[in-house]
Write a protein that holds these residues in place. Structure first.
Motif, short mmCIF file in Angstrom:
data_model
loop_
_atom_site.label_atom_id
_atom_site.label_comp_id
_atom_site.label_asym_id
_atom_site.label_seq_id
_atom_site.Cartn_x
_atom_site.Cartn_y
_atom_site.Cartn_z
N HIS A 19 0.88 -1.17 0.00
CA HIS A 19 0.00 0.00 0.00
C HIS A 19 0.92 1.21 0.00
O HIS A 19 1.69 1.42 0.93
N VAL A 20 0.87 2.00 -1.05
CA VAL A 20 1.74 3.16 -1.21
C VAL A 20 0.92 4.39 -0.87
O VAL A 20 -0.03 4.74 -1.58
N LYS A 21 1.29 5.06 0.23
CA LYS A 21 0.55 6.24 0.68
C LYS A 21 1.33 7.51 0.38
O LYS A 21 2.52 7.46 0.08
N ASN A 22 0.65 8.63 0.50
CA ASN A 22 1.24 9.96 0.32
C ASN A 22 1.74 10.20 -1.11
O ASN A 22 2.72 10.89 -1.33
N VAL A 23 1.03 9.62 -2.07
CA VAL A 23 1.38 9.81 -3.48
C VAL A 23 0.86 11.18 -3.91
O VAL A 23 -0.30 11.52 -3.67
N ALA A 24 1.72 11.97 -4.52
CA ALA A 24 1.34 13.31 -4.98
C ALA A 24 0.23 13.20 -6.03
O ALA A 24 0.22 12.27 -6.85
N PHE A 25 -0.68 14.15 -6.00
CA PHE A 25 -1.79 14.13 -6.96
C PHE A 25 -1.30 14.33 -8.38
O PHE A 25 -1.96 13.93 -9.32
N GLU A 26 -0.13 14.94 -8.56
CA GLU A 26 0.42 15.17 -9.90
C GLU A 26 1.02 13.90 -10.50
O GLU A 26 1.23 13.83 -11.70
N ALA A 27 1.32 12.92 -9.66
CA ALA A 27 1.95 11.68 -10.14
C ALA A 27 0.98 10.91 -11.04
O ALA A 27 -0.21 10.81 -10.75
N THR A 28 1.51 10.36 -12.10
CA THR A 28 0.69 9.58 -13.03
C THR A 28 0.93 8.10 -12.82
O THR A 28 1.90 7.69 -12.18
N ARG A 29 0.03 7.32 -13.38
CA ARG A 29 0.16 5.86 -13.31
C ARG A 29 1.49 5.43 -13.98
O ARG A 29 2.18 4.55 -13.49
N LYS A 30 1.84 6.08 -15.07
CA LYS A 30 3.06 5.76 -15.80
C LYS A 30 4.29 5.99 -14.92
O LYS A 30 5.22 5.18 -14.90
N GLU A 66 10.06 -10.11 -3.79
CA GLU A 66 10.10 -8.90 -4.63
C GLU A 66 9.44 -7.73 -3.91
O GLU A 66 9.93 -6.60 -3.96
N ALA A 67 8.34 -8.00 -3.22
CA ALA A 67 7.67 -6.94 -2.46
C ALA A 67 8.57 -6.43 -1.34
O ALA A 67 8.67 -5.22 -1.12
N LEU A 68 9.24 -7.34 -0.67
CA LEU A 68 10.16 -6.96 0.40
C LEU A 68 11.33 -6.15 -0.15
O LEU A 68 11.71 -5.12 0.43
N ASN A 69 11.88 -6.57 -1.28
CA ASN A 69 12.97 -5.84 -1.92
C ASN A 69 12.54 -4.42 -2.29
O ASN A 69 13.28 -3.46 -2.07
N ALA A 70 11.35 -4.29 -2.86
CA ALA A 70 10.85 -2.97 -3.25
C ALA A 70 10.63 -2.10 -2.02
O ALA A 70 10.99 -0.91 -2.03
N LYS A 71 10.08 -2.67 -0.98
CA LYS A 71 9.82 -1.89 0.25
C LYS A 71 11.12 -1.39 0.85
O LYS A 71 11.22 -0.23 1.26
N MET A 72 12.12 -2.23 0.87
CA MET A 72 13.41 -1.83 1.44
C MET A 72 14.10 -0.79 0.55
O MET A 72 14.66 0.19 1.04
N ALA A 73 14.06 -0.99 -0.76
CA ALA A 73 14.77 -0.11 -1.69
C ALA A 73 14.11 1.27 -1.79
O ALA A 73 14.79 2.28 -1.98
N LEU A 74 12.79 1.32 -1.69
CA LEU A 74 12.08 2.57 -1.93
C LEU A 74 11.54 3.21 -0.65
O LEU A 74 10.72 4.12 -0.71
N SER A 75 12.01 2.75 0.50
CA SER A 75 11.46 3.25 1.76
C SER A 75 11.75 4.72 2.00
O SER A 75 11.00 5.40 2.69
N LEU A 84 7.20 8.92 0.05
CA LEU A 84 6.23 7.83 -0.09
C LEU A 84 6.24 6.99 1.17
O LEU A 84 7.30 6.70 1.73
N VAL A 85 5.08 6.57 1.59
CA VAL A 85 4.94 5.70 2.75
C VAL A 85 4.53 4.33 2.22
O VAL A 85 3.47 4.18 1.62
N LEU A 86 5.40 3.34 2.42
CA LEU A 86 5.13 1.99 1.92
C LEU A 86 4.77 1.09 3.09
O LEU A 86 5.55 0.95 4.04
N GLU A 87 3.61 0.48 3.02
CA GLU A 87 3.15 -0.43 4.06
C GLU A 87 2.63 -1.70 3.40
O GLU A 87 2.24 -1.69 2.24
N TRP A 88 2.61 -2.76 4.19
CA TRP A 88 2.05 -4.00 3.68
C TRP A 88 0.55 -3.84 3.57
O TRP A 88 -0.11 -3.36 4.49
#
Length: 130
Positions: A19-30, A66-75, A84-88
């Motif tokens: 669950h990715v929180k605090n995503v800016a409204f300007e950010a696109t899906r791409k 892969e989820a764990l790797n992404a969470k650690m890399a992008l924390s 960005l706030v990354l939570e399970w």
């Protein structure tokens, strides 16, 4: 050295979905897809509210690792100046469950609003008069 995690810690809650929180409204899906592209993702959910993005997203990965790797890399990453706030993600955070919850919330707000109730009652009474 082994780290001990207390019961109920973040380590116990790993899943294949973040669950990715605090995503800016300007950010696109791409842009979000690009951000998570180094990891094996299967799905990206980016809900909208009032014709703009809701400020959060869900990313599902091929494996828990892969989820764990992404969470650690992008924390500690920032997107449009916002951290960005990354939570399970919990199991009940599927897109279908979120839509059901928002629909229920909207319906509750609609019926709790006295103005809307008055308007609908006047419309009903006018129909009966005709």
């Amino acid at each position: 050295m082994k780290m001990k995690f207390p019961q109920g810690s973040d380590k116990d809650k790993t899943s294949k979905k973040l669950h990715v929180k605090n995503v800016a409204f300007e950010a696109t899906r791409k842009e979000l897809r690009q951000l998570f592209s180094p990891f094996e993702t299967t799905r990206l959910g980016y809900p909208k509210r009032n014709n703009r993005h809701a400020g959060f997203a869900f990313v599902e990965f091929e494996t828990k690792q892969e989820a764990l790797n992404a969470k650690m890399a992008l924390s500690d990453i920032h997107l449009y100046g916002r951290p960005l706030v990354l939570e399970w993600a919990k199991d009940d955070n599927s897109m279908k469950a979120i839509r059901v919850r928002y629909a229920a919330k909207y319906m509750d707000q609609e019926y709790d609003n006295p103005r809307k109730l008055r308007r609908s009652s006047t419309v009903v009474s006018k129909k009966n008069e005709v």
